[in-house]
Design a protein around this motif. Structure first.
Motif, PDB file in Angstrom:
ATOM      1  N   TYR A   1     -38.492  26.643  -9.579  1.00 54.17           N
ATOM      2  CA  TYR A   1     -38.947  28.018  -9.463  1.00 54.17           C
ATOM      3  C   TYR A   1     -38.151  28.767  -8.397  1.00 54.17           C
ATOM      4  O   TYR A   1     -37.822  28.204  -7.355  1.00 54.17           O
ATOM      5  CB  TYR A   1     -40.426  28.049  -9.056  1.00 54.17           C
ATOM      6  N   CYS A   2     -37.926  30.039  -8.680  1.00 54.13           N
ATOM      7  CA  CYS A   2     -37.292  30.912  -7.693  1.00 54.13           C
ATOM      8  C   CYS A   2     -38.162  32.139  -7.471  1.00 54.13           C
ATOM      9  O   CYS A   2     -38.716  32.697  -8.430  1.00 54.13           O
ATOM     10  CB  CYS A   2     -35.917  31.357  -8.177  1.00 54.13           C
ATOM     11  N   ASN A   3     -38.274  32.546  -6.216  1.00 54.50           N
ATOM     12  CA  ASN A   3     -39.087  33.708  -5.868  1.00 54.50           C
ATOM     13  C   ASN A   3     -38.368  34.597  -4.881  1.00 54.50           C
ATOM     14  O   ASN A   3     -37.687  34.111  -3.969  1.00 54.50           O
ATOM     15  CB  ASN A   3     -40.421  33.261  -5.258  1.00 54.50           C
ATOM     16  N   SER A   4     -38.554  35.902  -5.081  1.00 57.79           N
ATOM     17  CA  SER A   4     -37.972  36.886  -4.181  1.00 57.79           C
ATOM     18  C   SER A   4     -39.059  37.856  -3.740  1.00 57.79           C
ATOM     19  O   SER A   4     -39.988  38.142  -4.495  1.00 57.79           O
ATOM     20  CB  SER A   4     -36.850  37.639  -4.894  1.00 57.79           C
ATOM     21  N   SER A   5     -38.923  38.381  -2.535  1.00 55.64           N
ATOM     22  CA  SER A   5     -39.890  39.364  -2.052  1.00 55.64           C
ATOM     23  C   SER A   5     -39.558  40.761  -2.569  1.00 55.64           C
ATOM     24  O   SER A   5     -40.380  41.673  -2.487  1.00 55.64           O
ATOM     25  CB  SER A   5     -39.916  39.369  -0.516  1.00 55.64           C
ATOM     26  N   THR A   6     -38.356  40.928  -3.105  1.00 51.81           N
ATOM     27  CA  THR A   6     -37.941  42.223  -3.626  1.00 51.81           C
ATOM     28  C   THR A   6     -37.558  42.104  -5.096  1.00 51.81           C
ATOM     29  O   THR A   6     -37.299  41.010  -5.601  1.00 51.81           O
ATOM     30  CB  THR A   6     -36.740  42.778  -2.846  1.00 51.81           C
ATOM     31  N   THR A   7     -37.543  43.214  -5.779  1.00 47.54           N
ATOM     32  CA  THR A   7     -37.184  43.245  -7.192  1.00 47.54           C
ATOM     33  C   THR A   7     -35.698  42.929  -7.356  1.00 47.54           C
ATOM     34  O   THR A   7     -34.856  43.453  -6.629  1.00 47.54           O
ATOM     35  CB  THR A   7     -37.491  44.632  -7.780  1.00 47.54           C
ATOM     36  N   LEU A   8     -35.429  42.093  -8.324  1.00 41.59           N
ATOM     37  CA  LEU A   8     -34.053  41.660  -8.561  1.00 41.59           C
ATOM     38  C   LEU A   8     -33.435  42.415  -9.737  1.00 41.59           C
ATOM     39  O   LEU A   8     -34.107  42.723 -10.710  1.00 41.59           O
ATOM     40  CB  LEU A   8     -34.026  40.157  -8.848  1.00 41.59           C
ATOM     41  N   SER A   9     -32.155  42.704  -9.647  1.00 43.85           N
ATOM     42  CA  SER A   9     -31.445  43.329 -10.764  1.00 43.85           C
ATOM     43  C   SER A   9     -31.358  42.342 -11.935  1.00 43.85           C
ATOM     44  O   SER A   9     -31.552  42.712 -13.094  1.00 43.85           O
ATOM     45  CB  SER A   9     -30.040  43.741 -10.343  1.00 43.85           C
TER      46      SER A   9
END
Lengths: 115, 110
Positions: B22-30
């Motif tokens: 799993y990968c998670n980001s705190s911001t929206t990714l392109s």
């Protein structure tokens, strides 16, 4: 030809040496990259060239000097390196920087050891 | 700065078992890309996801991009010894820079 080539495969150098890493692609890609990868770590972006111009320098020390002689070639000149610079140096290319064309093709890398 | 968190760090499975990273980001990714790096090898592109909620399949591999474009997963069904390696997610943060997650090392026992 969907290959990125890198030379040399292995390099051992002293801290006072000057050496160069070379990367070549013939896919017509307009973006080329240098990454540094330590063991069991992800690739870490160093430089990005777009249309033969330096677009991104991720605050890399000046002992690393990139050069893009033409659209197919990318060099990384090394001078006065430190032992902690020992790593796998990966070159990559992509059709373009942004949007739907930034699938990156990686070369096999140069494994650098600084003594 | 922008970070992409990837878990687990490593996973040991018996051949035939399933595997997910799993990968998670705190911001929206392109967009988000997935790469595989075999031991002693270099990263090899697997797939790119661009649309919210996108699901793509490659044989036993299923890739998902979250509705909010802040998370992604790679699922392998019935692992094989040839699946051994490190799987990286890589995100385009919109600044022409690709940031790699820490990677998940997959070990498959025959």
């Amino acid at each position: 030809d969907t290959e990125v080539t890198q030379t040399p495969k292995h390099l051992v150098m002293g801290m006072t040496n000057k050496k160069s890493l070379k990367c070549e692609q013939h896919m017509g890609h307009r973006a080329m990259y240098w990454y540094k990868q330590k063991a069991k770590k992800p690739p870490e972006l160093m430089f990005v060239y777009s249309y033969e111009k330096l677009s991104i320098n991720e605050s890399v020390p000046s002992r690393f000097s990139p050069e893009c002689p033409n659209s197919s070639l990318l060099n990384l000149h090394l001078h006065a390196l430190q032992p902690e610079d020992s790593a796998l140096y990966l070159c990559a290319s992509s059709q373009d920087l942004a949007g739907a064309y930034n699938e990156q093709f990686f070369g096999p890398g140069t494994r650098l050891t600084v003594l | 700065g922008q970070q992409v968190m990837q878990i687990p760090q490593y996973q040991h499975v018996q051949e035939g078992e399933d595997f997910t990273t799993y990968c998670n980001s705190s911001t929206t990714l392109s967009n988000i890309q997935w790469y595989k790096q075999r031991p002693g090898g270099h990263p090899v592109f697997l797939i790119q996801l661009v649309k919210s909620g996108e699901v793509k399949k490659q044989k036993r591999l299923t890739f998902q991009f979250g509705e909010a474009k802040k998370n992604s997963s790679l699922h392998i069904t019935a692992t094989q010894t040839t699946d051994v390696g490190t799987y990286f997610c890589a995100a385009d943060t919109g600044g022409f820079k690709t940031i790699f997650g820490a990677g998940t090392r997959l070990f498959v026992k025959a």
